[in-house]
Design a protein around this motif. Sequence first.
Motif, short mmCIF file in Angstrom:
data_model
loop_
_atom_site.label_atom_id
_atom_site.label_comp_id
_atom_site.label_asym_id
_atom_site.label_seq_id
_atom_site.Cartn_x
_atom_site.Cartn_y
_atom_site.Cartn_z
N UNK A 154 -23.18 7.81 11.85
CA UNK A 154 -23.51 9.49 12.16
C UNK A 154 -24.31 9.88 12.74
N UNK A 155 -25.86 9.72 12.00
CA UNK A 155 -27.32 9.82 11.79
C UNK A 155 -27.59 8.86 13.36
N UNK A 156 -26.71 8.03 14.18
CA UNK A 156 -26.98 7.54 15.18
C UNK A 156 -26.69 8.75 16.41
N UNK A 157 -25.74 8.94 16.14
CA UNK A 157 -24.44 10.25 17.13
C UNK A 157 -25.62 10.93 16.93
N UNK A 175 -26.39 17.50 6.15
CA UNK A 175 -27.83 17.89 6.81
C UNK A 175 -28.68 16.92 7.06
N UNK A 176 -28.25 15.60 7.77
CA UNK A 176 -28.74 15.00 8.72
C UNK A 176 -28.94 15.74 9.78
N UNK A 177 -28.02 16.94 10.16
CA UNK A 177 -28.08 17.39 11.25
C UNK A 177 -29.23 18.20 12.25
N UNK A 178 -29.83 18.87 10.79
CA UNK A 178 -30.80 19.34 10.92
C UNK A 178 -32.09 18.75 10.85
N UNK A 179 -32.24 17.86 10.73
CA UNK A 179 -33.83 17.12 10.08
C UNK A 179 -33.71 15.69 11.15
N UNK A 217 -28.72 11.91 16.67
CA UNK A 217 -29.87 11.87 17.40
C UNK A 217 -30.14 11.67 18.84
N UNK A 218 -28.74 10.78 19.29
CA UNK A 218 -28.07 10.81 20.22
C UNK A 218 -28.17 12.69 20.97
N UNK A 219 -27.21 13.20 19.96
CA UNK A 219 -27.31 14.60 21.01
C UNK A 219 -27.26 15.79 19.55
N UNK A 220 -28.34 16.26 20.09
CA UNK A 220 -28.90 17.23 18.60
C UNK A 220 -28.37 18.49 18.50
#
Length: 210
Positions: free
Chosen positions: A120-123, A178-182, A125-128
Amino acid sequence: MVTSTEPARISVWLAVRASGGQRRRPGGTAPSGLDRERITGAAVELLDADGLGRFSMRRLAGRLGVTAMSLYWYVDTKHDLLELALDRVMGELALPPAPASGPRAAAGWDSRLRKLAGGYRRVLAGHPWAGQLAAEYPNIGPHARGFDTALLRTLESAGLAEPARAGAHLAVIQFLQGCGGTVRRSSEEEFRAALEVLVAGIEANTGRPA
């Protein structure tokens, strides 16, 4: 009290299910060379290149070499297209196989959870832009639901009983959103450290080691 005059927006996924298929404009002929898959793919490319703030149907039409009105033969609104784009990138997640049934079900639940969270984090990171959309839209497309099903199965295999399982599911979803914002401000090491705290909290509620 201030009340909104804007009509409530229905998720594109709910509208498609209600209509029994994807919506199209009545009458006329579909623009040549276009389909919803191609439009969605181009939208993802444009969002990756320019970001959510600069995204518009006019700019997307220019990228595809068509008029903006041609796009509305396949989607009713820009919001619908953004939902489609969000689920498209969710399809990049590699989901673990369903855990085995019986006593072996608990084996490796923590590894499966780490893989789901890392993917999920990689997605993001690849698509902010995806993190912001995941927080704004229902995110109930087929790929998102596949991810949620895999997450629920993982938590179930950990041996969590209700209401702890529901609480763990909410905690994981909130953590990932929350990872989406950080994702661009926190390192991989910081993410992994936070994830281990989350895994330890879930483990403490299972009554058995991960």
